[in-house]
Design an enzyme around this catalytic site. Structure first.
Site, short mmCIF file in Angstrom:
data_model
loop_
_atom_site.label_atom_id
_atom_site.label_comp_id
_atom_site.label_asym_id
_atom_site.label_seq_id
_atom_site.Cartn_x
_atom_site.Cartn_y
_atom_site.Cartn_z
CB ALA A 193 1.00 36.08 -32.98
CD GLU A 251 -2.02 40.55 -25.87
OE1 GLU A 251 -3.23 40.59 -25.58
OE2 GLU A 251 -1.57 39.90 -26.83
CD GLU A 299 -2.48 42.99 -30.86
OE1 GLU A 299 -1.79 42.19 -30.22
OE2 GLU A 299 -2.43 44.24 -30.69
N GLY A 303 1.41 40.40 -28.87
CA GLY A 303 1.57 39.38 -27.84
C GLY A 303 2.84 39.54 -27.03
#
Length: 271
Positions: free
Chosen positions: A75, A123, A144, A120
């Protein structure tokens, strides 16, 4: 293979690989931020995915970075700082929806990881059917928890399904960085490219092996296997039969039989 020219107006875009019929790519195109996921990148990614779905002769889709030595750094935390709580929630809802959409794509997908895949970004890679990393990749992680949050775009769910609960817990609880080889040893990555090759080039090799197959058959095979681990065997077998029978009246099946008889390669049309 020459990649498509970068589109400076889009942070993610779809393009064909002209040298490999049936192979398409979605390029992540924010080079200055190593493809950090912004609101605009998500919007452009959604648009590229909608284009991909409409391509009936698309057999394999590769996700990669438009610039060398990158994949996706997660992100955009600079953008995140300026967001309200409501905007953060909307962003998370959008990224989950888009990543779930990728996970459910009807054709095979490959993540070509030529640089950091963080948060992310990792992910995103987990939503693909295959993950290929360059041999010099040294940063793959879920950082995270070190930032006071948890993976919020599927990492806590897809990682355990892929590598097992204990390994996934260790990866997420520690935020540990993995090299490409570490990730392969864990089962997080399927292939590590040779030292003289990029992940994108290795992904093209794998895509080429699959792309000569009939488009509808590839999609039916993926659909059949998608239920193999989360439904009772008899239910999954019935779904397999449905997928098989959907191909019986297709032009491509007839073409394959004729080509076999004539000792030539079939020419599939996706019908």
């Amino acid at each position: 293979m020459k990649k498509a020219e970068a589109n400076p107006l889009a942070q993610a875009y779809l393009h064909k690989v002209n040298s490999h019929p049936g192979v398409y790519c979605i390029a992540l195109n924010r080079p200055k931020s190593k493809n950090a996921i912004s609101v605009q990148l998500l919007k452009d990614l959604r648009g590229a995915l909608n284009q991909a779905i409409s391509e009936k002769l698309l057999n394999v889709l590769i996700f990669y970075s438009s610039t060398p030595g990158a994949f996706c750094s997660g992100a955009d935390l600079i953008e995140r700082k300026s967001m309200t709580d409501a905007q953060v929630r909307e962003f998370l809802s959008n990224i989950r929806e888009i990543f779930n959409f990728i996970d459910d794509l009807p054709f095979p997908t490959i993540a070509a990881i030529d640089g950091p895949a963080l948060g992310g970004g990792l992910e995103l890679a987990l939503t693909c059917d295959f993950r290929i990393a360059a041999s010099d990749v040294t940063k793959m992680s879920f950082p995270e928890v070190r930032l006071g949050i948890i993976p919020g775009a599927g990492g806590t769910q897809r990682a355990p399904r892929l590598i097992g609960m204990s390994k996934a817990k260790e990866l997420i609880f520690t935020g540990r960085n993995l090299t490409a080889r570490d990730a392969q040893d864990l089962g997080l990555v399927d292939y590590v490219a040779g030292s003289s090759s990029t992940a994108f080039e290795r992904a093209l090799e794998l895509a080429k092996e699959m792309s000569s197959s009939a488009p509808l058959a590839l999609r039916a095979a993926k659909s059949a296997m998608s239920r193999s681990l989360d439904t009772p065997l008899i239910t999954a077998l019935n779904h397999e039969r449905t997928c098989y029978e959907s191909l019986l009246d297709t032009k491509d099946r007839v073409e394959a039989l004729v080509a076999f008889r004539e000792k030539r390669r079939p020419v599939f049309v996706g019908e």
